[in-house]
Design a protein around this motif. Sequence first.
Motif, PDB file in Angstrom:
ATOM      1  N   HIS A 118       0.923  -0.963  -9.176  1.00 52.96           N
ATOM      2  CA  HIS A 118       0.333  -1.917 -10.082  1.00 52.96           C
ATOM      3  C   HIS A 118      -0.754  -2.786  -9.808  1.00 52.96           C
ATOM      4  O   HIS A 118      -1.474  -2.999 -10.482  1.00 52.96           O
ATOM      5  N   THR A 119      -0.658  -3.191  -8.413  1.00 47.06           N
ATOM      6  CA  THR A 119      -1.620  -4.176  -8.009  1.00 47.06           C
ATOM      7  C   THR A 119      -3.221  -3.457  -7.974  1.00 47.06           C
ATOM      8  O   THR A 119      -4.075  -3.768  -8.051  1.00 47.06           O
ATOM      9  N   ALA A 153      -4.688   1.349  -1.180  1.00 44.20           N
ATOM     10  CA  ALA A 153      -4.787   0.000  -1.384  1.00 44.20           C
ATOM     11  C   ALA A 153      -5.744  -0.682  -0.352  1.00 44.20           C
ATOM     12  O   ALA A 153      -6.564  -1.414  -0.478  1.00 44.20           O
ATOM     13  N   SER A 188      -4.381  -2.871 -11.674  1.00 41.11           N
ATOM     14  CA  SER A 188      -4.639  -4.188 -12.182  1.00 41.11           C
ATOM     15  C   SER A 188      -6.030  -4.723 -11.640  1.00 41.11           C
ATOM     16  O   SER A 188      -6.956  -5.151 -12.403  1.00 41.11           O
ATOM     17  N   ARG A 189      -6.152  -4.559 -10.291  1.00 42.52           N
ATOM     18  CA  ARG A 189      -7.321  -5.033  -9.698  1.00 42.52           C
ATOM     19  C   ARG A 189      -8.710  -3.948  -9.994  1.00 42.52           C
ATOM     20  O   ARG A 189      -9.550  -4.604 -10.342  1.00 42.52           O
ATOM     21  N   GLN A 241       4.963  -1.528  -7.064  1.00 39.82           N
ATOM     22  CA  GLN A 241       4.281  -2.564  -6.872  1.00 39.82           C
ATOM     23  C   GLN A 241       2.658  -2.394  -6.464  1.00 39.82           C
ATOM     24  O   GLN A 241       1.945  -2.860  -6.866  1.00 39.82           O
ATOM     25  N   THR A 242       2.758  -1.629  -5.477  1.00 41.64           N
ATOM     26  CA  THR A 242       1.444  -1.189  -4.913  1.00 41.64           C
ATOM     27  C   THR A 242       0.631  -0.518  -6.005  1.00 41.64           C
ATOM     28  O   THR A 242      -0.679  -0.995  -6.161  1.00 41.64           O
TER      29      THR A 242
END
Length: 311
Positions: free
Chosen positions: A10-11, A257, A14-15, A7-8
């Motif tokens: 992906h974030t 992140a 995406s950003r 999930q991290t």
Amino acid sequence: MSPAPAQTAHTIGSRALAWLHANREYGKLSDCPRADLVDDADTYKGLGEAALAASLVLRSGVAGTAELALARELLEFCWQQVESGALLYERLLRHPLKTDPLETYAHFVRGGYRHPQLDRLLAHTVTLRSTHAVEHVPNRRLAVANSARVLDLDQGPAAYDWPSLTRATWLGATPEPWHIDWLTGYGVTHAAFHLTDWGRLPAGLPDGLVDYLDRWLPVWTDIWAECGQWDLMAELMIVGACLPVPWAETGDWQRLADIQHENGLVPRDDEPVEGDPAELFDAHQHPTVVAVVAGTIALTRALGDTGQPGP
């Protein structure tokens, strides 16, 4: 890879993609004559890197609808900047020993774009002895071989000897890992990228190199993180995602992140991030591209896919 890093990843990806898309106009080539790209060399290189990131997002198909649309628009922007392939054709025609037209074109072909004249010229060029004899550093030779593979130009007289090319690299020698330096670190990452076609072919890494990377990637990643070299740290994380059994540490992804800015920019190192938008783009486009690639390949592998079947 556990669900939390997926999930991290992906974030982060995406950003980072959103930032590249929003700032893409700063990557325009100038209107001056472009055949030699003397004044635009860095911008041209950056366009190729943005095209790579976008093409991998599109190849993987694991991104959401919004991300896929951004990736397509970014790749289309890059394609228009190289005049729908005409600039690459002209450059190769004038400079037949240069390999950047082939390497850059491969990203567009991966995303579904073709230039018929360039296809014909490359099909001829890759069969020439002079093309194979150009004196690149070893990991660059792998880059050329992989680009030919993407274009399906690696058969017959154009075939590349992958085992020999691999052994010639620093990584292929599996040397004393504590002798790695900053530049060699980038050579290691790119050797792995090209051997696996950016994670599509994990079996492209020979077993001995897999064992070597399994053991030393965590060490190298920690070292470059301690040095605040976020760009190289993230590239090493991409290598982890390219392994036959992907390697990832939750802490590494959280660290990436944490350093990413709210708008998606990823700084290249621990120096202050300063300047106007154009300066920020010049300084931090590459690590943000790396973040897109890292997030995309990691998510693809976490979902049990490599993006495409083998060649």
